[in-house]
Scaffold this motif. Structure first.
Motif, PDB file in Angstrom:
ATOM      1  N   UNK B 162       0.814  -1.228   0.000  1.00 47.21           N
ATOM      2  CA  UNK B 162       0.000   0.000   0.000  1.00 47.21           C
ATOM      3  C   UNK B 162       0.841   1.269   0.000  1.00 47.21           C
ATOM      4  N   UNK B 163       2.098   1.168   0.413  1.00 47.83           N
ATOM      5  CA  UNK B 163       2.889   2.397   0.524  1.00 47.83           C
ATOM      6  C   UNK B 163       3.931   2.496  -0.574  1.00 47.83           C
ATOM      7  N   UNK B 164       3.868   1.540  -1.515  1.00 46.34           N
ATOM      8  CA  UNK B 164       4.916   1.452  -2.536  1.00 46.34           C
ATOM      9  C   UNK B 164       5.073   2.703  -3.375  1.00 46.34           C
ATOM     10  N   UNK B 165       3.970   3.436  -3.591  1.00 44.72           N
ATOM     11  CA  UNK B 165       4.038   4.576  -4.509  1.00 44.72           C
ATOM     12  C   UNK B 165       4.371   5.880  -3.787  1.00 44.72           C
ATOM     13  N   UNK B 166       4.575   5.819  -2.486  1.00 45.14           N
ATOM     14  CA  UNK B 166       4.799   7.057  -1.737  1.00 45.14           C
ATOM     15  C   UNK B 166       6.298   7.315  -1.552  1.00 45.14           C
ATOM     16  N   UNK B 167       6.632   8.588  -1.348  1.00 43.17           N
ATOM     17  CA  UNK B 167       8.046   8.868  -1.112  1.00 43.17           C
ATOM     18  C   UNK B 167       8.392   8.524   0.338  1.00 43.17           C
ATOM     19  N   UNK B 172       7.055   6.699   5.871  1.00 42.11           N
ATOM     20  CA  UNK B 172       7.277   6.589   7.326  1.00 42.11           C
ATOM     21  C   UNK B 172       6.038   7.039   8.081  1.00 42.11           C
ATOM     22  N   UNK B 173       5.503   8.183   7.638  1.00 42.59           N
ATOM     23  CA  UNK B 173       4.349   8.764   8.304  1.00 42.59           C
ATOM     24  C   UNK B 173       3.158   7.806   8.217  1.00 42.59           C
ATOM     25  N   UNK B 174       2.958   7.237   7.009  1.00 39.76           N
ATOM     26  CA  UNK B 174       1.810   6.352   6.813  1.00 39.76           C
ATOM     27  C   UNK B 174       1.978   5.039   7.566  1.00 39.76           C
ATOM     28  N   UNK B 175       3.228   4.596   7.748  1.00 39.34           N
ATOM     29  CA  UNK B 175       3.455   3.366   8.515  1.00 39.34           C
ATOM     30  C   UNK B 175       2.910   3.527   9.921  1.00 39.34           C
ATOM     31  N   UNK B 193       4.493  -6.735   1.430  1.00 37.60           N
ATOM     32  CA  UNK B 193       5.509  -5.713   1.133  1.00 37.60           C
ATOM     33  C   UNK B 193       6.831  -6.377   0.762  1.00 37.60           C
ATOM     34  N   UNK B 194       7.655  -5.622   0.067  1.00 38.70           N
ATOM     35  CA  UNK B 194       9.007  -6.114  -0.210  1.00 38.70           C
ATOM     36  C   UNK B 194      10.013  -5.340   0.636  1.00 38.70           C
ATOM     37  N   UNK B 195       9.492  -4.429   1.458  1.00 34.02           N
ATOM     38  CA  UNK B 195      10.358  -3.557   2.239  1.00 34.02           C
ATOM     39  C   UNK B 195      10.480  -4.128   3.655  1.00 34.02           C
ATOM     40  N   UNK B 196      11.654  -4.685   3.965  1.00 33.01           N
ATOM     41  CA  UNK B 196      11.818  -5.384   5.246  1.00 33.01           C
ATOM     42  C   UNK B 196      11.661  -4.435   6.417  1.00 33.01           C
ATOM     43  N   UNK B 197      12.098  -3.200   6.238  1.00 29.76           N
ATOM     44  CA  UNK B 197      11.993  -2.249   7.328  1.00 29.76           C
ATOM     45  C   UNK B 197      10.531  -1.962   7.640  1.00 29.76           C
ATOM     46  N   UNK B 198       9.745  -1.811   6.545  1.00 27.23           N
ATOM     47  CA  UNK B 198       8.323  -1.550   6.703  1.00 27.23           C
ATOM     48  C   UNK B 198       7.657  -2.713   7.434  1.00 27.23           C
ATOM     49  N   UNK B 199       7.987  -3.937   7.015  1.00 29.18           N
ATOM     50  CA  UNK B 199       7.385  -5.115   7.643  1.00 29.18           C
ATOM     51  C   UNK B 199       7.735  -5.150   9.123  1.00 29.18           C
TER      52      UNK B 199
END
Lengths: 307, 361, 277
Positions: B162-167, B172-175, B193-199
């Protein structure tokens, strides 16, 4: 006419994206696409494929038959030889006129499409309306209008006589010039639109990069802009060449006996002389020639998808 | 375990000859924030789409609260999705987008209006109901997509990148925002997600997927500290992995031989106890000492030469070439305790054996 | 002088474009001019002699004064309307099948769509006439309609297809995810979004049908069901009535006004959008 507009390359879907299959809710019913296709395709088969097939059959009918006595199927392949002997001048002339028309159209359409796509700015849409504006009036009326413009007492001839390009008896009507001028005018929009579509997609940054690399606008045009707009050129060429070859309105209204095109011949053989076998043979020859030329052209020009 | 768990049992999905998901079994507890983490093509999105009903499994079963939903039509499932590109309906206003699901479920126009307004307030878009999606920024569109799914009060909310298209900053804010909303509404979130930090930031439980299978499943900290495989060790943060050969076991330690160095790893931190293996240590768990005497008692150590030092603000990132040729990455915090090393310096890289782990190679 | 040169270097492509656009308008301007002209004698409607122009409003005030002109216009509108409706429906169905389904025979379908566009009209005219004669189908309204629908379908397909292909497939999934049945998803999401494409296709079909002469000339025969282009062609010998120019000018002005109004509307809308975001 969007027909031959160049389409964007591959779908370029990311690997993890859903494959292009309909959602599960729709997949079960395999007959659905065929049901959607059926009415339209049947129409095309019944009124395009079948007639072309019949036309081909008619081209092999007995040339001695007539409307009154009917025609026998005699497999007269000789009809093609007869047709060629009688009308190869008009046949080759049509291809020649269509070729010149297409070349002139490219030369005129390119700067116009380029001006709209690259320099158009806020006038872009308005200029596009201008390109299709001729379609807002009747094709025949437009051509008649050219007849008036190029007429012997018309302003163009008067001017050309005044600057002594034309002699005192010189005229434009009934010359090759008039026929080709009419064809160019009538098919120019078909060249501009696909060209515009491919130039529009061009990234301006590419041009800037090209100026960096190649220096000078001419070389960057030749090496970057032109190759990238090739799909548009190819599509426009087809949209121009095909109808121009078969056209007889321009030749009939603007030309004379020496500028007759194959369309006029087919038309009068069919509708006036009622010589169906020869007229059919000419039509089949025309269609076959165009299909062969288009296939060769498209495969050399190397654009895989034109539809 | 409660009754509303989402269970994926032995699910396989093939597209032609390609196996996207391979015999996957997962239980996603009710009310959890669950992340499916993996590189593109690992099968995580396909898994999500099967839960949403947009793809049908080739084999296996999906149940939600004991109800078999494997072949249930997507519009009959109590599941909603936040799509990767949001898939907002461009011809409808924001409010109509959010009301879409409610209206299809037969909620009256008036009732829907109230719930839509409430939901738009929750995602802080109360003022934007009459706008078209195209008039919103990426972050705002993302929140509309979230509101559009959440307003239906689904049992499970699926979020596809869901956050892939955001800068980065907005992401960070949306997380944080997403985490807050999840806590507030208490719905099960399945986040791809493919972003380990996000997960790691957002999820209670993370499943790392690779080639259609789950490599490891667990709490983020647990997985980070003790990865199950070399893949997880590398995918979840960075790891130094040293080729090693198990030589024996003693005193609750497994001893290995790594390029001639005898090193010990606590037995509880070993995924393998025989044969060839990889000894792993996280870069921030490695320390540098200029003098062998400075290596604390009980630490494992190898010598090396600093080949690169890059200053990144909070830490300095060193590359140290070990005697066997490969390079170790070492993060040293810029806490002012140790003097910086210069490239070319001979150093000793050391670590507490309790910080190392052993995985199969 | 130097700044003038620079201005020219900057703008010459644009100016060339404007000149070419002007060229496209020349015959239209002449038709407009002639629509206010009273031809000196019969058969001279299409002579442009600036020394022999006689202003009149007759052609505009008395459009139907020319025998058969308004009948032919009416026929063209009826044929155009019927052909547009039929070809838009058939073509739209085909484009949906092509874009939204995978099925055996896609390639053949694409070829079948492409062929009529790659065939000169004269060939389609002769072949249809051969078919109709063979089938003993009397020429007239029906044969003209059949022909027009046939050549419009392909153009409808490519126009609608382009719009459909640009549609995010996730929109339908999103609708179904939000409890819409496939039919609701189609009616509430897909159809409204494809509508501009369908409308464009319909307009294209209408203008193709309305203006077709070459094929129509073959399939009308002596039925007397003469469309507007057939009327003009048929009047050639007797002399084309000057009212034709008024009709053609009116057609041009009305279409032009519609398109410009549409342009202004989208421009205003996008300006408002830009202002609010």
């Amino acid at each position: 006419m969007a027909a031959l507009l160049p389409t964007a390359g591959g779908t370029g879907a990311p690997v993890d994206a859903p494959p292009a299959s309909p959602p599960a809710g729709m997949r079960a019913r395999r007959w659905v696409p065929y049901a959607l296709l059926a009415p339209g395709l049947l129409w095309l088969i019944a009124f395009f494929i079948v007639p072309v097939w019949q036309l081909f059959a008619a081209s092999l009918w007995d040339p001695n038959g007539s409307v009154e006595t009917g025609y026998a199927m005699t497999w007269s392949w000789s009809n093609y030889a007869t047709a060629w002997d009688m009308f190869h001048v008009q046949f080759l002339r049509s291809l020649w006129y269509a070729l010149i028309t297409t070349v002139v159209c490219v030369l005129l359409a390119y700067p116009l499409a380029y001006a709209i796509a690259v320099k158009g700015g806020r006038w872009k849409n308005l200029m596009l309306v201008g390109v299709i504006a001729p379609f807002f009036t009747s094709y025949l009326v437009r051509t008649y209008s050219w007849k008036a413009i190029l007429a012997d007492t018309g302003p163009v001839v008067e001017f050309l006589k005044w600057i002594h390009v034309l002699g005192p008896d010189g005229r434009l009507l009934a010359t090759e010039f008039a026929v080709i001028a009419g064809l160019v005018y009538n098919f120019l929009p078909f060249m501009v639109l696909p060209l515009y579509a491919s130039l529009e997609k061009l990234d301006v940054r590419l041009l800037e990069a090209a100026r960096d690399l190649y220096h000078g606008p001419v070389r960057s045009f030749l090496r970057v802009t032109l190759p990238l707009s090739m799909p548009g050129v190819v599509a426009g060429t087809l949209l121009c060449f095909i109808p121009a070859t078969g056209d007889y309105v321009n030749a009939q209204l603007l030309g004379g006996p020496n500028t007759q095109m194959i369309g006029s011949v087919i038309q009068s053989r069919f509708l006036v002389v009622n010589d169906y076998p020869i007229a059919s043979a000419l039509s089949v020859m025309l269609m076959a020639t165009i299909l062969v030329l288009v296939t060769i052209y498209v495969s050399t020009a190397g654009t895989e998808e034109v539809v | 375990m409660t009754d509303q768990d989402l269970c994926i049992e032995g699910v396989t999905k093939t597209f032609g000859s390609f196996t996207a998901v391979d015999d996957l079994t997962l239980t996603i507890p009710d009310g959890s924030f669950f992340a499916l983490l993996g590189a593109s093509g690992c099968g995580k999105t396909t898994t999500l789409r099967m839960v949403a009903g947009l793809e049908e499994p080739t084999a296996g079963r999906i149940t939600l609260g004991g109800l078999d939903i494997t072949r249930m039509r997507p519009y009959k499932r109590p599941v909603n999705t936040v799509f990767q590109s949001y898939a907002l309906f461009p011809h409808l206003s924001v409010a109509d987008n959010v009301a879409f699901g409610l209206r299809r479920k037969g909620v009256s126009k008036a009732d829907a209006r109230g719930r839509v307004a409430e939901m738009l307030d929750l995602v802080q878009l109360g003022q934007y109901g009459s706008r078209r999606p195209a008039q919103l920024s990426g972050g705002q569109q993302q929140r509309v997509a979230l509101a559009r799914a959440l307003v239906n009060n689904p049992e499970v909310l699926l979020l596809d990148e869901p956050l892939g298209a955001l800068d980065l900053k907005l992401r960070r804010q949306m997380q944080i925002e997403l985490k807050r909303i999840q806590t507030e509404v208490g719905i099960t979130f399945v986040h791809v997600t493919h972003d380990q930090e996000e997960a790691m930031t957002m999820a209670d439980t993370v499943a790392v997927m690779n080639e259609g299978r789950v490599e490891q499943l667990g709490a983020p900290a647990e997985m980070y500290e003790f990865p199950a495989s070399a893949f997880v060790a590398n995918f979840l943060g960075q790891s130094n992995l040293i080729q090693a050969q198990v030589t024996g076991q003693a005193d609750g330690h497994v001893t290995v031989d790594a390029h001639g160095n005898r090193l010990a790893v606590p037995a509880g931190r070993c995924r393998v106890t025989s044969g060839s293996a990889l000894l792993g240590v996280r870069p921030e768990k490695l320390h540098l000492a200029a003098d062998p005497a400075a290596v604390p008692q009980g630490h494992a150590a190898v010598g090396g030469v600093v080949t690169d030092a890059s200053f990144t603000g909070v830490s300095t990132q060193y590359l140290v070439r070990a005697p066997w040729g490969s390079e170790l990455t070492v993060f040293v915090p810029n806490s002012g305790v140790t003097a910086p090393q210069l490239p070319g310096a001979e150093v000793h890289v050391h670590w507490a054996p309790a910080h190392s782990f052993l995985v199969g190679s | 002088m130097r700044s003038l040169w620079r201005w020219f270097a900057e703008k010459w492509v644009f100016l060339l474009g404007l000149m070419l656009l002007g060229y496209l308008f020349v015959p239209i301007a002449v038709v407009l001019l002639l629509s206010f002209n009273q031809p000196g004698s019969r058969n001279t409607t299409y002579v442009l002699d600036f020394n022999d122009l006689h202003f009149t409003m007759d052609n505009w005030t008395n459009m139907c004064g020319a025998a058969g002109l308004c009948d032919s216009l009416q026929r063209s509108i009826i044929i155009g309307f019927c052909a547009t409706v039929l070809s838009t429906i058939l073509g739209t169905l085909i484009s949906f099948a092509l874009v939204r389904y995978r099925f055996i025979g896609r390639g053949a379908t694409n070829t079948l769509i492409f062929l009529p566009m790659a065939t000169p009209e004269i060939v389609m005219g002769t072949s249809l006439l051969t078919l109709f004669i063979g089938a003993k189908l009397p020429l007239g309204f029906l044969t003209i309609l059949i022909a027009h629908v046939m050549f419009c379908i392909s153009f409808v397909v490519v126009t609608v297809k382009a719009r459909l292909a640009g549609l995010d497939p996730r929109l339908q999934e999103a609708a179904m995810d939000l409890y819409a049945t496939p039919w609701q998803a189609f009616r509430l999401v897909i159809l409204p979004l494809v509508m501009p494409g369908i409308m464009a296709a319909a307009l294209l079909a209408f203008s193709l049908s309305f203006d077709d002469f070459i094929i129509t000339n073959f399939v009308t025969g002596t039925s007397g069901y003469d469309t507007f282009p057939m009327f003009i062609w048929g009047s050639n010998l007797r002399g084309i009535p000057p009212q034709v120019n008024a009709v053609a000018s009116a057609m041009f002005l009305i279409s032009f006004a519609f398109v410009i109004a549409g342009q202004l509307r989208t421009r205003r809308r996008s300006a408002r959008r830009a202002a609010t975001s």
